[in-house]
Design a protein around this motif. Structure first.
Motif, mmCIF file in Angstrom:
data_model
loop_
_atom_site.group_PDB
_atom_site.id
_atom_site.type_symbol
_atom_site.label_atom_id
_atom_site.label_comp_id
_atom_site.label_asym_id
_atom_site.label_seq_id
_atom_site.Cartn_x
_atom_site.Cartn_y
_atom_site.Cartn_z
ATOM 1 N N ASP A 168 44.020 31.628 52.223
ATOM 2 C CA ASP A 168 45.142 32.129 52.411
ATOM 3 C C ASP A 168 46.164 32.098 51.670
ATOM 4 O OD1 ASP A 168 47.489 31.219 55.757
ATOM 5 O OD2 ASP A 168 47.909 29.689 53.526
ATOM 6 N N GLU A 172 47.509 33.936 63.989
ATOM 7 C CA GLU A 172 47.201 32.891 64.955
ATOM 8 C C GLU A 172 48.085 32.089 65.264
ATOM 9 O OE1 GLU A 172 43.235 32.725 67.317
ATOM 10 O OE2 GLU A 172 42.993 32.288 65.233
ATOM 11 N N ALA A 177 44.189 34.855 60.707
ATOM 12 C CA ALA A 177 44.696 33.669 60.683
ATOM 13 C C ALA A 177 45.971 32.853 60.948
ATOM 14 C CB ALA A 177 43.737 32.323 60.228
#
Length: 368
Positions: A169, A238, A235
């Motif tokens: 991330d 999401e 991710a």
């Protein structure tokens, strides 16, 4: 030599003649044209200064400070922590660019500043341009040096790594945030100009944090939606979908469009500002992967700035040409160049969908 080439030679001879220029500036009918060309030429010479005035206004948050009733020099100088003379110098420059306007002793939003102040995507790109300006300090050296690491390329160096799928991330966050903020106006243009009613499922390839799908979702409530991007980026998307209340409607898939097959089941696939980020060979691989995942009769929409003439021509062939070169990958392409790429992958019936603002994006639609 053709008649047209003879005309071009004659025109060039006139335009490079001091005697002709002296006549044209004296003659009343040609004087407005000469003045206009002089102004355009000076804008080219002083464009960097203009961009730095704009960057300073954004960095100092001047548009927010003057919104409403406007502010005086004395009042703004204290807020900006600048001396009054330097504050006046900056504000008067902004007035000349229509970013601000001066009414008596107060500075207010100009028409361009007002439009800019509500456009988070453009504001994000202006802040981001500091890296680009550093890379363009010596543009000739940039071109002679070939593709290499630059200040701008570090924003998405995870994509250039040997195994981008393993990015976490922290690697993907800065560029993902920038693209998400700058994607809004593009997504709104596509939502307004493309007809989604004929499709059942849309897959957005390279969908980032999901800005495009979050924009499309309310306009096409019948569509099932899917997103494909690197696992760490998917991710983030999401989470964005869940926060926006779309968690049950949008399915996110993680992977690399160079190494992994794209999800199947969509009759419409979108590539929004993806192809122009890549050189020809990887761009063709992406398009081929989309073709392979679509059913017979499926549709691809390819959306990005293209060299289509007018202001869009300048944005593509000047701005994006150098921006993408400094980024280390990609190039702007004309609709014909993209059509050739699509057809070489098997697509047919390629057509340019009219948009309200080609400056923001153009749309090519193709059938499998």
């Amino acid at each position: 030599m053709s008649l047209y080439e003879s005309w071009l030679d004659f025109r060039e001879k006139c335009l490079t003649s001091k005697r002709f220029h002296d006549f044209a500036i004296r003659f009343p009918l040609t004087r407005p044209v000469v003045r206009k060309r002089q102004s355009e030429l000076f804008d080219l010479v002083s464009g960097f200064v203009y961009s730095q005035i704009l960057a300073s206004c954004v960095e100092l948050n001047i548009f927010s400070h003057v919104a409403g009733k406007g502010r005086t020099i004395a009042s703004l100088a204290g807020t900006l922590k600048l001396p009054e003379d330097e504050t006046r110098r900056l504000l008067d420059g902004a007035v000349s660019l229509r970013l601000l306007e001066k009414i008596e002793d107060r500075y207010r939003l100009g028409d361009l500043g007002a439009a800019l102040s509500i456009n988070k995507g453009v504001l994000a790109m202006i802040r981001h341009h500091g890296a680009l300006y550093k890379d363009l300090t010596d543009p000739v050296e940039l071109l002679r040096g070939g593709r290499r690491e630059t200040n701008l390329s570090r924003y998405w160096d995870y994509a250039m790594s040997e195994d981008p799928v393993r990015s976490d991330d922290a690697d993907v966050a800065p560029y993902s945030e920038l693209m998400s903020e700058s994607q809004i106006m593009v997504a709104e243009e596509i939502a307004a100009c493309f007809h989604f009613a004929d499709y059942e499922t849309l897959l957005d390839v390279g969908g980032g944090q999901g800005t495009f799908l979050r924009t499309i979702a309310p306009h096409a409530e019948h569509l099932d939606l899917m997103l494909f991007d690197l696992p760490a980026v998917a991710a983030r998307a999401e989470k964005q979908f869940a926060d926006a209340g779309f968690g049950d409607r949008i399915v996110c898939h993680g992977g690399s469009f160079f190494d992994d097959p794209l999800p199947v089941g969509a009759d419409l696939v979108s590539l929004v500002r993806i192809v122009h980020d890549h050189d020809d060979e990887p761009a063709q691989k992406i398009v081929q992967a989309v073709y392979d995942c679509l059913p017979k009769g499926g549709t691809l929409i390819l959306c990005e700035p293209m060299s289509t003439g007018g202001s869009a021509h300048r944005i593509a062939d000047a701005y994006f040409n150098f921006y993408l070169y400094a980024m280390g990958s990609g190039r702007p392409r004309s609709p014909q160049m993209l059509t050739n790429m699509l057809e070489s992958c098997g697509f047919s019936s390629v057509r340019l969908v009219p948009t309200r603002a080609p400056l923001i994006t153009s749309i090519l639609c193709a059938q499998k």
